[in-house]
Design an enzyme around this catalytic site. Structure first.
Site, mmCIF file in Angstrom:
data_model
loop_
_atom_site.group_PDB
_atom_site.id
_atom_site.type_symbol
_atom_site.label_atom_id
_atom_site.label_comp_id
_atom_site.label_asym_id
_atom_site.label_seq_id
_atom_site.Cartn_x
_atom_site.Cartn_y
_atom_site.Cartn_z
ATOM 1 N N SER A 96 3.750 -2.695 2.347
ATOM 2 C CA SER A 96 3.087 -1.696 3.284
ATOM 3 C C SER A 96 3.874 -0.613 2.937
ATOM 4 C CB SER A 96 3.613 -2.161 4.742
ATOM 5 O OG SER A 96 5.358 -1.976 4.797
ATOM 6 N N ASP A 97 3.310 0.726 3.421
ATOM 7 C CA ASP A 97 3.906 1.906 3.293
ATOM 8 C C ASP A 97 5.197 1.682 4.127
ATOM 9 O OD1 ASP A 97 5.086 4.428 2.570
ATOM 10 O OD2 ASP A 97 3.133 5.543 2.896
ATOM 11 N N TRP A 98 6.395 2.692 3.959
ATOM 12 C CA TRP A 98 7.593 2.517 4.615
ATOM 13 C C TRP A 98 7.487 2.644 6.337
ATOM 14 C CZ3 TRP A 98 7.692 0.508 0.271
ATOM 15 C CH2 TRP A 98 9.016 0.333 -0.410
ATOM 16 N N ALA A 138 5.202 1.110 7.936
ATOM 17 C CA ALA A 138 3.694 1.585 8.343
ATOM 18 C C ALA A 138 3.199 -0.078 9.006
ATOM 19 C CB ALA A 138 2.760 1.481 7.097
ATOM 20 N N THR A 169 -0.263 -0.346 0.774
ATOM 21 C CA THR A 169 -1.321 -0.044 1.727
ATOM 22 C C THR A 169 -0.685 1.043 2.732
ATOM 23 O OG1 THR A 169 -0.610 -2.180 2.901
ATOM 24 C CG2 THR A 169 -2.836 -2.031 2.382
#
Ligand code: BGC
Length: 831
Positions: free
Chosen positions: A250-252, A254, A217
């Site tokens: 999650s994106d890093w 995020a 995401t």
């Protein structure tokens, strides 16, 4: 010889079928349930949080190994960010899409799975299937296309390939992460119809056809809800409607809110060790703010992934028989030449005549730019530059080289000519360890430190060694990173101070920030000098893991730009053909920022104008991941777009310039000037970026605005010609007969566009859209029948009032041809 390509992404593939079967494998689900049942709340919460930059904790009590993830998408970097741990670097995703060949994407995926296994990686952080909404998007090179259907087909091939090797994928960035400006906070306002028909469509197609084991995401917010908390899009659409059963990472950095994230369907928060899950999640359950059953759901998704990739004891992995080993260099070269798009070829300037002499010009012809910047960076073991490739392919004495123009105005990581190592010392100045430094870049993340060194003991890192210049003149040395540094060159200390961060708010600034020049000194070609850069270790602020990140940077003597152009003109005059390689730089196409314009940096446009005036046989190779303006286009004989061609790019370039192979690519995205491009906005106002254009991006927008781009979607020339002889329609299947009317074997990409034929179709539909495509090969004079199935979705629009797909009945013209602008034959279909 003649034949359509059987291998679509659905081609028989035993390992893959096994993987898909495993999806419904009751034994696997039972193993997951059994493992889940043995975990207490704290262990469950811990499993959902990164333990470091790239992995989840092992849970030995249930026989679970640590799950390792890595970028993605053109190679597998592994957990170490260094050229000391090399990876095969394939061409950029834009290049892969330019092949219009899902089967080739599948083969790329098989290679990447092999690379992942070699590096102990279980999940690849790829593919990127956001769309080319604006040509200014900084990570445009990392996504496939402006068209959701083409993106979905290429992404499907890629995911099936990776997963057939038993390695997971995370299709990213879900959703509408189509630009970089303020990426952590931007609220993209997207109509439901544009979401469904454009931005969600590739994700949906890949979930349906490739069954990805993961999704990532995005940082951004969509219509007011952060994507890491988007219960509707994640739980209802992705999982509910589409049946996605993988994990959602999650994106890093995020994920920001423990309860909102877990309730919004997020399974894993990365990176660690400080995350919003782990202890904070267990506490939220204890405080009654989150349900343990919701946590169980997330853990189930992670355990299912672990089972699939073979790291959960007692569960059969999804793939038990690995595909055959793939040769990385050969595949990288094949994809590159299949991706090159020949957009102009006057009087058949290409391929080169066998006895031609060539003046090769351009900084990127020698120091090749083979990949885009940011998290997509991998470190290949070798890079074949255009100069290397042509030197090997052309007879001795037929090739000359001139720089012409150097667009690299800033310092680059110290590399060629440097022999360095990293000395680690404690506070007392005692040497505690030595690290390899194949280049001047140090990126030690988490516990990835040289032997014997820990974060507790490490005080300074000194990069030290020698530099041997390849030319005489003033050389510049500098530093990338923030903190206290001492820089000494040839016995003189030039900098002994603190370098402060630029204030642009992106927490990855210390990784991707601008290098600062600090020393300029006259050096003599071939005479080595001593170099030392000492960093007093300060951990980068604002990121949840420990990292030692800095770089020694360097710039060669700069030459008078007019003189460089004059030299290139002289070289061009003296040769039969001039081949000019123009390129963007890492400051133009990378992560964390968008482009400001589409111009080639530096004096490269002036260079091409001047060379073209000196030699009518000028061939320009455009080495960029995404569109650039080409004001000299009509002055040159040929233009070949090479994208970021991966590590074997120069060899592939020689293959197509000499005619050993034809360039096989077709544009996956429209090329036009920024002034004409209908959708360009990437800068939010008051935190919001409204996608006011609705469903009209890319060619849909160009046609609506009645504007003609420089090169249309789908365009690309080969070395032969094609006649489109007939099209027959049976149900939703088309059979298209094409004939190779040229003199050599070639490959054609048959493109099918669907245009509402009624005068009054649904009011806001595009003029036409891509509904199918297929590749085929034929020898000279041969015909080949190509079949294309039109998907039902090609006839549907999203009905915003009823919130469902609606099949639009009526009469459509099926337009078949070589590009959206070069339509050769038509048929009518009434549905
Ligand atoms: C990027 C992702 C990437 C992740 C890990 C993020 O900044 O947006 O695409 O996978 O970093 O490197």
């Amino acid at each position: 010889m003649a034949g359509p390509e059987a291998g679509t992404e659905a081609a028989g593939d035993a390992a893959l079928d096994a993987a898909l079967d495993a999806a419904g494998d009751a034994a696997l689900e039972a193993a997951v349930e059994a493992a889940l049942g043995k975990l207490d709340l704290d262990a469950k919460a811990r499993l959902l949080a990164g333990q470091d930059m790239w992995s989840l904790p092992a849970l030995p009590e249930i026989g679970l190994e640590s799950l390792v993830m890595s970028d993605g998408p053109i190679g597998v970097r592994g957990v170490r960010w260094t050229s000391g741990d090399p990876s095969v670097a394939l061409p950029s995703p834009t290049a892969l899409a330019a092949t219009w060949d899902p089967e080739l994407a599948r083969r790329a995926g098989v290679l990447l799975a092999q690379e992942a296994r070699r590096k102990g990686v279980h999940v690849l952080l790829a593919p990127t299937v956001n769309l080319h909404r604006s040509p200014l998007g900084g990570r445009h090179f990392e996504a496939y296309s402006e068209d959701p259907y083409l993106t979905g087909r290429i992404g499907t091939g890629y995911v099936r390939g990776v997963q057939s090797g038993g390695v997971g994928t995370t299709v990213k960035h879900f959703v509408a992460n189509d630009a970089e400006t303020d990426r952590f906070t931007v609220n993209n306002l997207v109509s439901e119809r544009a979401l469904r028909e454009l931005y969600l469509a590739p994700f949906e197609a890949i979930v349906e056809n490739a069954h990805p084991w993961g999704i990532m995401t995005a940082y951004n917010t969509v219509n007011g809800t952060s994507m890491t908390e988007h219960r509707y899009l994640v739980n209802e659409v992705l999982r509910g409607e589409w049946g996605f059963d993988g994990y959602n990472v999650s994106d890093w950095m995020a994920a920001r809110d423990t309860v909102a994230a877990v309730e919004g369907g997020l399974d894993v928060a990365m990176p660690g060790p400080r995350t919003i899950f782990g202890q904070a999640l267990a506490q939220a359950v204890r405080d009654g703010k989150a349900e343990e059953s919701t946590v169980d759901g997330a853990v189930r998704n992670v355990l299912r992934l672990a089972a699939r990739v073979g790291i959960l004891e007692g569960a059969r992995p999804a793939v038990t028989e690995l595909p055959d080993t793939v040769g990385g260099e050969a595949l990288a070269r094949e994809i590159a030449r299949r991706a090159f798009v020949l957009v102009r070829n006057e009087d058949r300037a290409l391929p080169l005549r066998p006895d031609t002499t060539v003046a090769l010009i351009g900084a990127a012809a020698r120091d090749a730019r083979v990949l885009g910047g940011g998290s997509a960076v991998v470190f290949p073991a070798r890079v074949v530059s255009p100069l290397d490739g042509l030197t090997a392919a052309l007879p001795d004495g037929s090739l000359s080289y001139a720089v012409g123009a150097d667009p690299n105005t800033e310092l680059a990581v110290a590399d060629k000519g440097f022999e360095l190592r990293a000395l680690c010392r404690d506070e007392a100045g005692t040497l505690i360890g030595t690290g390899a430094a194949p280049t001047g870049e140090i990126n030690w993340m988490g516990s990835d430190l040289p032997d014997g060194v820990t974060h507790d003991t490490l005080h300074t890192v000194e990069l030290t060694g020698t530099f041997t210049p390849r030319e005489s003149g003033p050389h510049v040395f500098g530093i990338k990173g923030t903190g206290a540094f001492t820089l000494t060159v040839d016995g003189t200390t030039y900098f002994d101070d603190v370098q402060r961060p630029a204030d642009d708010g992106d927490p990855f600034e210390s990784f991707f920030g601008t290098p600062q020049p600090h020393a300029e000194t006259e050096l003599t070609a071939g005479q080595p000098v001593e170099i030392s850069l000492t960093f007093v270790v300060t951990l980068p602020a604002g990121i949840p893991f420990k990292a030692v990140v800095f770089a020694l940077t360097y710039q060669e003597p700069q030459h008078d730009p007019d003189e460089l152009i004059a030299e290139a003109v002289a070289a061009a005059r003296a040769a039969d053909t001039a081949v000019v390689v123009v390129a963007t730089t890492e400051r133009v196409e990378s992560e964390g920022f968008d482009r400001k314009n589409l111009r080639l940096p530096g004096r490269q446009d002036d260079l091409v104008h001047a060379v073209a005036a000196a030699n009518p046989n000028t061939v320009v190779v455009v080495n960029s991941g995404s569109p650039v303006e080409m004001p000299w286009r009509d002055e040159v004989a040929a233009v070949l777009l090479s994208w970021f061609p991966g590590q074997e790019g120069g060899a592939a370039l020689a293959d197509v310039l000499t005619g050993a192979h034809e360039p096989g690519g077709r544009l996956p995205t429209t090329w036009g000037s920024l002034a004409d491009a209908p959708v360009t906005q990437v800068v939010p106002a008051d935190g919001e970026l409204p996608y006011t254009e609705g469903v009209f991006i890319g060619y849909r927008a160009w046609e609506k605005a009645n504007r003609t781009p420089v090169h249309p979607f789908g365009h690309g020339l080969g070395y032969t010609d094609w006649a489109y002889e007939s099209v027959a329609v049976e149900g939703s299947t088309l059979t298209v007969r094409i004939r190779n009317t040229g003199e050599r074997t070639g490959r054609e990409v048959v493109q099918v566009y669907l245009a509402p034929a009624d005068t009054a179709p649904a009011p806001d539909r595009p003029v036409r859209w891509l509904a199918g495509f297929a590749g085929a090969e034929a020898g000279p004079g041969e015909t080949v029948d190509v079949t294309v199935d039109l998907p039902r979705r090609a006839f549907e629009i999203w009905d915003e009032a009823d919130r469902r797909w609606s099949f639009v009945k009526g009469s459509y013209e099926i337009q078949v041809g070589r590009s959206i602008a070069d339509r050769r034959i038509t048929a009518t279909i009434n549905v």
